[in-house]
Design a protein around this motif. Sequence first.
Motif, PDB file in Angstrom:
ATOM      1  N   TYR A 128      35.922  44.638  43.541  1.00  0.00           N
ATOM      2  CA  TYR A 128      35.863  43.471  44.421  1.00  0.00           C
ATOM      3  C   TYR A 128      35.204  42.287  43.714  1.00  0.00           C
ATOM      4  O   TYR A 128      35.740  41.173  43.695  1.00  0.00           O
ATOM      5  CB  TYR A 128      35.085  43.823  45.692  1.00  0.00           C
ATOM      6  N   HIS A 129      34.053  42.524  43.111  1.00  0.00           N
ATOM      7  CA  HIS A 129      33.297  41.425  42.507  1.00  0.00           C
ATOM      8  C   HIS A 129      33.882  40.987  41.169  1.00  0.00           C
ATOM      9  O   HIS A 129      33.802  39.794  40.823  1.00  0.00           O
ATOM     10  CB  HIS A 129      31.831  41.816  42.384  1.00  0.00           C
ATOM     11  N   MET A 130      34.488  41.910  40.425  1.00  0.00           N
ATOM     12  CA  MET A 130      35.126  41.505  39.175  1.00  0.00           C
ATOM     13  C   MET A 130      36.370  40.670  39.462  1.00  0.00           C
ATOM     14  O   MET A 130      36.683  39.727  38.713  1.00  0.00           O
ATOM     15  CB  MET A 130      35.484  42.734  38.338  1.00  0.00           C
ATOM     16  N   PHE A 131      37.074  40.992  40.538  1.00  0.00           N
ATOM     17  CA  PHE A 131      38.227  40.179  40.947  1.00  0.00           C
ATOM     18  C   PHE A 131      37.778  38.750  41.246  1.00  0.00           C
ATOM     19  O   PHE A 131      38.440  37.778  40.844  1.00  0.00           O
ATOM     20  CB  PHE A 131      38.906  40.784  42.175  1.00  0.00           C
ATOM     21  N   LEU A 132      36.655  38.603  41.957  1.00  0.00           N
ATOM     22  CA  LEU A 132      36.147  37.266  42.259  1.00  0.00           C
ATOM     23  C   LEU A 132      35.830  36.501  40.981  1.00  0.00           C
ATOM     24  O   LEU A 132      36.147  35.306  40.857  1.00  0.00           O
ATOM     25  CB  LEU A 132      34.888  37.372  43.129  1.00  0.00           C
ATOM     26  N   GLU A 133      35.213  37.193  40.015  1.00  0.00           N
ATOM     27  CA  GLU A 133      34.860  36.537  38.754  1.00  0.00           C
ATOM     28  C   GLU A 133      36.102  36.178  37.941  1.00  0.00           C
ATOM     29  O   GLU A 133      36.134  35.142  37.264  1.00  0.00           O
ATOM     30  CB  GLU A 133      33.932  37.436  37.936  1.00  0.00           C
ATOM     31  N   ALA A 134      37.112  37.026  38.016  1.00  0.00           N
ATOM     32  CA  ALA A 134      38.340  36.765  37.267  1.00  0.00           C
ATOM     33  C   ALA A 134      39.107  35.561  37.821  1.00  0.00           C
ATOM     34  O   ALA A 134      39.971  35.000  37.134  1.00  0.00           O
ATOM     35  CB  ALA A 134      39.237  37.997  37.287  1.00  0.00           C
ATOM     36  N   HIS A 135      38.782  35.166  39.056  1.00  0.00           N
ATOM     37  CA  HIS A 135      39.479  34.051  39.696  1.00  0.00           C
ATOM     38  C   HIS A 135      38.529  32.914  40.073  1.00  0.00           C
ATOM     39  O   HIS A 135      38.943  31.996  40.800  1.00  0.00           O
ATOM     40  CB  HIS A 135      40.221  34.546  40.941  1.00  0.00           C
ATOM     41  N   ARG A 136      37.306  32.956  39.570  1.00  0.00           N
ATOM     42  CA  ARG A 136      36.330  31.909  39.925  1.00  0.00           C
ATOM     43  C   ARG A 136      36.677  30.595  39.230  1.00  0.00           C
ATOM     44  O   ARG A 136      36.636  30.509  38.006  1.00  0.00           O
ATOM     45  CB  ARG A 136      34.914  32.367  39.575  1.00  0.00           C
ATOM     46  N   GLU A 137      36.988  29.579  40.022  1.00  0.00           N
ATOM     47  CA  GLU A 137      37.445  28.311  39.466  1.00  0.00           C
ATOM     48  C   GLU A 137      36.361  27.578  38.689  1.00  0.00           C
ATOM     49  O   GLU A 137      36.660  26.829  37.750  1.00  0.00           O
ATOM     50  CB  GLU A 137      37.979  27.407  40.585  1.00  0.00           C
ATOM     51  N   SER A 138      35.104  27.797  39.060  1.00  0.00           N
ATOM     52  CA  SER A 138      34.012  27.099  38.370  1.00  0.00           C
ATOM     53  C   SER A 138      33.681  27.714  37.010  1.00  0.00           C
ATOM     54  O   SER A 138      32.930  27.138  36.236  1.00  0.00           O
ATOM     55  CB  SER A 138      32.753  27.109  39.240  1.00  0.00           C
ATOM     56  N   ALA A 139      34.248  28.887  36.723  1.00  0.00           N
ATOM     57  CA  ALA A 139      33.994  29.559  35.446  1.00  0.00           C
ATOM     58  C   ALA A 139      34.970  29.058  34.392  1.00  0.00           C
ATOM     59  O   ALA A 139      36.022  28.494  34.688  1.00  0.00           O
ATOM     60  CB  ALA A 139      34.115  31.064  35.612  1.00  0.00           C
ATOM     61  N   SER A 140      34.621  29.302  33.132  1.00  0.00           N
ATOM     62  CA  SER A 140      35.495  28.899  32.032  1.00  0.00           C
ATOM     63  C   SER A 140      36.725  29.803  31.956  1.00  0.00           C
ATOM     64  O   SER A 140      36.718  30.920  32.481  1.00  0.00           O
ATOM     65  CB  SER A 140      34.728  28.962  30.709  1.00  0.00           C
TER      66      SER A 140
END
Length: 208
Positions: A128-140
């Motif tokens: 769940y949380h890795m999916f969020l990180e993989a799609h986080r727009e504020s991340a590079s």
Amino acid sequence: MSFSKNAWEIFNQSINDYHIADHVDTPINNPFQKDSLERLLYAKNWIDTVQWHLEDIIRDENIDPTEALKLKRRIDSSNQQRTDLVEFIDSWFLQKYQNIVPASDARINSETPAWAIDRLSILSLKVYHMFLEAHRESASEEHRTACTAKLNVLLEQKEDLFEAIDQLLYDIENGKMKMKVYKQMKMYNDESLNPILYQNVRNDQTKL
């Protein structure tokens, strides 16, 4: 639907329900029937989900030390609840398979069904949380790419764990595997086993 896939759906229902309010003090609202395995699985994942976020909070470098100590105590208590519930789930399986007579050459697994389920519950949170990180727009873009690669590994691990859990249950049901449960016997929360705790109890009694 296989047992493991059904458990995965229940875990994700718990995670999604938690994130409606997304707060560690949100009371659980378990939707499943009392005494059912589904209710136990939902409760198990809810504990894991709350603890996941407690672990995030306590890592805040600016957290007040007094608050951090309170959180540490709460995490310890959560760990104990998690262990107790895993052992209760194993008791559920023991009762279910109580009339199964293992074959003379039946093997024993290093992990009980409930502890394998515990791993699956934690994995559902990682996905769940890795999916969020993989799609986080504020991340590079580099961050999202790296997290997508990690997510793919977690999803592969999910399929392997599905197979392992379902095979374990099948083997127990068919007498190919013996189910044997050892209590965890955790010592750090026990006033009679943890030296710091029983010394404090002894000191308090001396003061009386």
